[in-house]
Design a protein around this motif. Structure first.
Motif, PDB file in Angstrom:
ATOM      1  N   THR A  11       3.907   5.397  -5.767  1.00  0.00           N
ATOM      2  CA  THR A  11       3.921   5.400  -7.126  1.00  0.00           C
ATOM      3  C   THR A  11       3.225   6.325  -7.797  1.00  0.00           C
ATOM      4  O   THR A  11       3.095   6.993  -8.863  1.00  0.00           O
ATOM      5  N   LYS A  12       2.003   7.055  -7.089  1.00  0.00           N
ATOM      6  CA  LYS A  12       1.196   8.063  -7.665  1.00  0.00           C
ATOM      7  C   LYS A  12       2.074   9.216  -7.857  1.00  0.00           C
ATOM      8  O   LYS A  12       1.574   9.858  -8.905  1.00  0.00           O
ATOM      9  N   THR A  13       2.926   9.418  -7.259  1.00  0.00           N
ATOM     10  CA  THR A  13       3.887  10.881  -7.395  1.00  0.00           C
ATOM     11  C   THR A  13       5.071  10.531  -8.069  1.00  0.00           C
ATOM     12  O   THR A  13       5.758  11.599  -8.453  1.00  0.00           O
ATOM     13  N   ALA A  14       5.674   9.483  -8.321  1.00  0.00           N
ATOM     14  CA  ALA A  14       6.878   9.214  -8.590  1.00  0.00           C
ATOM     15  C   ALA A  14       7.293   9.408 -10.035  1.00  0.00           C
ATOM     16  O   ALA A  14       8.179  10.330 -10.217  1.00  0.00           O
ATOM     17  N   GLY A  15       6.513   8.936 -11.202  1.00  0.00           N
ATOM     18  CA  GLY A  15       6.662   9.619 -12.491  1.00  0.00           C
ATOM     19  C   GLY A  15       6.204  10.923 -12.622  1.00  0.00           C
ATOM     20  O   GLY A  15       7.115  11.671 -13.483  1.00  0.00           O
ATOM     21  N   ALA A  16       5.274  11.475 -12.009  1.00  0.00           N
ATOM     22  CA  ALA A  16       5.136  12.983 -12.138  1.00  0.00           C
ATOM     23  C   ALA A  16       6.361  13.851 -11.632  1.00  0.00           C
ATOM     24  O   ALA A  16       6.621  14.840 -12.161  1.00  0.00           O
ATOM     25  N   SER A  17       7.012  13.335 -10.517  1.00  0.00           N
ATOM     26  CA  SER A  17       7.996  13.991 -10.057  1.00  0.00           C
ATOM     27  C   SER A  17       9.252  14.019 -10.679  1.00  0.00           C
ATOM     28  O   SER A  17       9.979  15.160 -10.989  1.00  0.00           O
ATOM     29  N   VAL A  18       9.573  12.702 -11.505  1.00  0.00           N
ATOM     30  CA  VAL A  18      10.655  12.995 -12.317  1.00  0.00           C
ATOM     31  C   VAL A  18      10.428  13.668 -13.544  1.00  0.00           C
ATOM     32  O   VAL A  18      11.173  14.378 -14.077  1.00  0.00           O
ATOM     33  N   ILE A  75       0.791  -1.489   0.078  1.00  0.00           N
ATOM     34  CA  ILE A  75       0.008   0.191   0.056  1.00  0.00           C
ATOM     35  C   ILE A  75       0.876   1.223   0.013  1.00  0.00           C
ATOM     36  O   ILE A  75       0.662   2.314  -0.923  1.00  0.00           O
ATOM     37  N   GLU A  76       1.854   1.282   0.823  1.00  0.00           N
ATOM     38  CA  GLU A  76       2.881   2.472   0.964  1.00  0.00           C
ATOM     39  C   GLU A  76       3.690   2.499  -0.559  1.00  0.00           C
ATOM     40  O   GLU A  76       3.597   3.700  -0.776  1.00  0.00           O
ATOM     41  N   GLY A  77       3.897   1.505  -1.292  1.00  0.00           N
ATOM     42  CA  GLY A  77       4.305   1.627  -2.514  1.00  0.00           C
ATOM     43  C   GLY A  77       3.600   2.226  -3.629  1.00  0.00           C
ATOM     44  O   GLY A  77       3.961   2.934  -4.390  1.00  0.00           O
ATOM     45  N   LEU A  78       2.226   1.657  -3.636  1.00  0.00           N
ATOM     46  CA  LEU A  78       1.064   2.330  -4.370  1.00  0.00           C
ATOM     47  C   LEU A  78       1.130   3.760  -4.160  1.00  0.00           C
ATOM     48  O   LEU A  78       1.075   4.483  -5.205  1.00  0.00           O
ATOM     49  N   HIS A  79       1.080   4.223  -2.874  1.00  0.00           N
ATOM     50  CA  HIS A  79       0.964   5.801  -2.693  1.00  0.00           C
ATOM     51  C   HIS A  79       2.197   6.469  -3.150  1.00  0.00           C
ATOM     52  O   HIS A  79       2.062   7.655  -3.581  1.00  0.00           O
TER      53      HIS A  79
END
Length: 177
Positions: free
Chosen positions: A82-89, A76-80
């Motif tokens: 993931t919500k911002t990882a691609g957008a941050s990059v 669940i923490e990983g999914l949360h």
């Protein structure tokens, strides 16, 4: 003289994130652990001190369910994240490019002589500032899009987590009855 019933305990300490400590306490209590103390850590964490009766019935099943629940919390923490990882990059790269364009416009104005260079530098600088200012809005849209796709998965995983806790609690109740 009264005889006391002696109970031997097993002990465990777990460090969890401060935002998830209530969920962690609920989880460990559902598997027979009793929280004896909570100690705040310096960097966004809380250490939970736990104890459980060593002669607990269904201990193996409870331990298995506990491991599964810990893995689900990590999922669940990983999914949360993931919500911002691609957008941050994307936002970092886009922001660097926008800043380089802005800096190029400034350099053009400062290092070149003549009206065309100044006008071109100003136009390039304004374009760079515009890109910098829309970066956050693009980031928010990317996060919203990713969140929309991940919410059903997160909800499903949260439901599985709740079912595991119920199974653990049912095993504890089966021991009492």
């Amino acid at each position: 003289m009264q005889e006391k019933d002696f109970i031997s305990y097993e002990y465990k300490t777990k460090t969890v994130k401060a935002k998830n400590h209530i969920k962690a306490i609920d989880m460990y209590e559902a598997f027979g652990w009793e929280v004896t103390s909570t100690i705040p850590k310096l960097a966004d964490g809380i250490t939970l001190s736990l104890k459980r009766n060593r002669k607990q019935k269904h201990k193996q099943e409870l331990t298995k369910l506990e491991r599964q629940a810990e893995e689900m919390i990590e999922t669940i923490e990983g999914l949360h994240r993931t919500k911002t990882a691609g957008a941050s990059v994307f936002a970092y790269i886009f922001g660097c490019i926008a800043t380089l364009i802005l800096g190029g416009g400034m350099s053009l104005v400062m290092l070149q002589n003549g009206i065309p260079a100044i006008v071109g530098g100003i136009i390039l600088g304004v374009f760079g500032i515009t890109l910098c200012s829309i970066n956050y809005h693009i980031y928010r849209k990317l996060v919203a899009k990713k969140t929309k796709t991940l919410l059903p998965v997160i909800d499903e995983t949260e439901e599985k987590f709740a079912n595991l806790l119920e199974k653990g609690n049912d095993l504890l109740k089966a021991e009492i009855i």
